[in-house]
Enzyme design. Structure first.
Site, short mmCIF file in Angstrom:
data_model
loop_
_atom_site.label_atom_id
_atom_site.label_comp_id
_atom_site.label_asym_id
_atom_site.label_seq_id
_atom_site.Cartn_x
_atom_site.Cartn_y
_atom_site.Cartn_z
N ARG A 67 -32.10 -44.80 6.78
CA ARG A 67 -32.48 -45.54 8.32
C ARG A 67 -33.80 -44.72 8.84
O ARG A 67 -34.79 -45.22 9.03
CB ARG A 67 -31.32 -45.59 8.94
CG ARG A 67 -31.86 -45.86 10.49
CD ARG A 67 -30.48 -46.43 11.48
NE ARG A 67 -29.39 -45.31 11.51
CZ ARG A 67 -28.40 -45.32 12.29
NH1 ARG A 67 -28.33 -46.46 12.85
NH2 ARG A 67 -27.52 -44.35 12.48
N GLU B 284 -13.86 -49.88 17.38
CA GLU B 284 -15.08 -49.63 18.17
C GLU B 284 -15.52 -50.88 18.83
O GLU B 284 -15.34 -51.98 18.47
CB GLU B 284 -16.22 -49.19 17.13
CG GLU B 284 -17.61 -48.92 17.90
CD GLU B 284 -18.42 -48.37 16.64
OE1 GLU B 284 -18.15 -47.55 15.70
OE2 GLU B 284 -19.59 -48.92 16.39
N ARG C 273 -27.15 -44.55 23.15
CA ARG C 273 -25.76 -45.03 23.49
C ARG C 273 -25.62 -46.43 24.24
O ARG C 273 -24.90 -47.15 24.20
CB ARG C 273 -25.06 -44.19 24.53
CG ARG C 273 -24.92 -42.65 23.85
CD ARG C 273 -23.93 -42.88 22.79
NE ARG C 273 -23.50 -41.34 22.28
CZ ARG C 273 -22.80 -41.29 20.96
NH1 ARG C 273 -22.06 -42.30 20.50
NH2 ARG C 273 -22.67 -40.13 20.70
N TYR D 176 -21.93 -44.06 4.52
CA TYR D 176 -22.58 -44.17 6.11
C TYR D 176 -23.68 -42.94 5.92
O TYR D 176 -24.63 -43.29 6.65
CB TYR D 176 -21.50 -43.91 6.83
CG TYR D 176 -21.98 -43.75 8.41
CD1 TYR D 176 -22.87 -44.80 9.05
CD2 TYR D 176 -21.73 -42.52 8.99
CE1 TYR D 176 -23.46 -44.66 10.31
CE2 TYR D 176 -22.50 -42.37 10.32
CZ TYR D 176 -23.21 -43.43 11.16
OH TYR D 176 -23.70 -43.30 12.07
N TYR E 31 -25.98 -34.68 16.92
CA TYR E 31 -24.61 -34.30 16.19
C TYR E 31 -24.86 -33.23 15.28
O TYR E 31 -26.12 -33.04 14.73
CB TYR E 31 -24.39 -35.43 15.48
CG TYR E 31 -23.46 -36.70 16.13
CD1 TYR E 31 -23.45 -36.39 17.50
CD2 TYR E 31 -23.18 -37.86 15.67
CE1 TYR E 31 -22.56 -37.65 18.21
CE2 TYR E 31 -22.47 -38.66 16.19
CZ TYR E 31 -22.18 -38.61 17.49
OH TYR E 31 -21.44 -39.59 17.93
C1 3EB Z 1 -20.22 -42.63 17.14
O1 3EB Z 1 -20.21 -42.52 18.48
C2 3EB Z 1 -19.74 -43.70 16.61
O2 3EB Z 1 -25.09 -45.12 13.21
O3 3EB Z 1 -25.86 -46.53 14.53
C3 3EB Z 1 -21.84 -45.98 16.97
C4 3EB Z 1 -22.78 -46.74 17.15
C5 3EB Z 1 -21.64 -45.30 15.62
C6 3EB Z 1 -23.78 -46.65 16.28
C7 3EB Z 1 -25.01 -45.96 14.19
C8 3EB Z 1 -22.66 -45.18 14.84
C9 3EB Z 1 -23.88 -45.89 15.28
O4 3EB Z 1 -21.02 -41.75 16.60
C10 3EB Z 1 -20.37 -44.53 15.27
#
Ligand code: 3EB
Length: 320
Positions: free
Chosen positions: A148, A313, A213, A141, A200
């Protein structure tokens, strides 16, 4: 009739789950079949390698206008009513690894969208094999995240779209990416309970995930909700505890609807999709969602979440 006047209101695609009857109509922008068959020639029909955990339903997107569709190299696309669907499948073997495959897939999609009238990407989905394989910075990932962002061209420079990234159990070298775009920018929505993914801290990898989000679609009271899990701040909550993760995920979904300035809650006007790591959890997940928000259409599929400690999820749509 086609009308390119930029002031025209573009009704957002309607997403719903339907019994598999095979017939698409002239206003179908895309149809997703959750299994591992190869995708047929009709560019709008995409087989997604995440097996359904429940009834045989397709996810169908309908738009308010006539749809045309075709192929452009490795891409498949369809457009109608001011909306564009585009998808690509990339095999890692042809590119060297998950990072290069993601860079290639995003490069192709970016170039295609940059030349389209519908160049504002609202929402994007990513499915890769063996998503949690590899340790630390070497997890697949994390390589995907690096590739990406490298492949994201100018079309993503104004901000990231809402997204989902899930692990599939099909051919582990297959990366599938598809998107929804239109001719005007949407409004990005963040969750006040969570650190924005692109911020992050380093512990989650060299390249923070590039997604918003949620997106409030332009000119319509529709919220496109990213994959949402039990993440609070930047940390995973309730490792290994399905019920507590579901509860936290629901709080995050409620917070997004509030941040997106839509009336609270979910229901018949909010089709959701649940990605479930352990197929034995599918019933519990569906029961949780429909108890909390009666009448909410929910499709459960078997897929791995990008953090190994997360069991579920949920993403989806909220119409007013
Ligand atoms: C998170 O909240 C969970 O890498 O595109 C959620 C939605 C998550 C999209 C992405 C990753 C992605 O971090 C993981």
């Amino acid at each position: 009739m086609r009308d390119d006047a930029p002031s025209l209101r573009r009704a957002a695609p309607r997403v719903d789950y339907r019994p598999r009857d095979g017939d698409l109509c002239g206003r179908t922008l895309a149809c997703f079949r959750f299994d591992t068959q190869p995708s047929p020639d009709d560019a709008r029909v995409l087989h997604v390698p995440l097996p359904l955990l429940g009834d045989a339903l397709d996810e169908v997107w309908q738009v308010d206008g006539d749809v045309v569709h075709g192929h452009d190299g490795a891409l498949r696309w369809s457009r109608g009513g001011g909306w564009l669907f585009a998808a690509i499948e990339v095999h890692e073997a042809a590119h060297g690894g998950p990072e290069e495959a993601a860079e290639h897939a995003y490069g192709c999609l970016s170039r295609f969208v940059a030349d389209a009238e519908e160049r504002h990407v609202q929402r994007i989905w990513n499915y890769l094999g063996a998503i949690n394989r590899g340790d630390g910075d070497d997890e697949r990932y994390k390589h995907f995240c690096t590739g990406r962002i490298r492949g994201m061209g100018e079309v993503f420079a104004q901000g990231f779209p809402a997204a989902t990234a899930i692990g599939h159990h099909g051919d582990s070298g297959l990366l599938q990416v598809y998107l929804l775009a239109t001719d005007r920018p949407g409004t990005r929505v963040e969750n006040p309970r969570q650190v924005s993914a692109w911020r992050y801290p380093r512990q989650y990898g060299r390249t923070p995930p590039s997604f918003a989000r949620a997106t409030r679609l332009p000119d319509d009271d529709v919220l496109a909700i990213s994959g949402t899990a039990a993440v609070v701040g930047h940390a995973s909550a309730h490792a290994g505890d399905l019920d507590a993760q579901l509860d936290e995920t629901a709080r995050n979904l409620d917070a997004l609807v509030e941040a997106g300035e839509l009336p609270a809650g979910f229901g018949h006007n909010a089709p959701l999709k649940a990605y479930v790591r352990d197929p034995a959890h599918a019933n519990a997940v569906r029961t949780f969602v429909t108890r909390r928000w009666p009448d909410t259409p929910v499709l459960a599929v078997h897929g791995d979440i990008c953090r190994a400690e997360l069991l579920v999820e949920i993403d989806g749509w909220r119409y007013r």
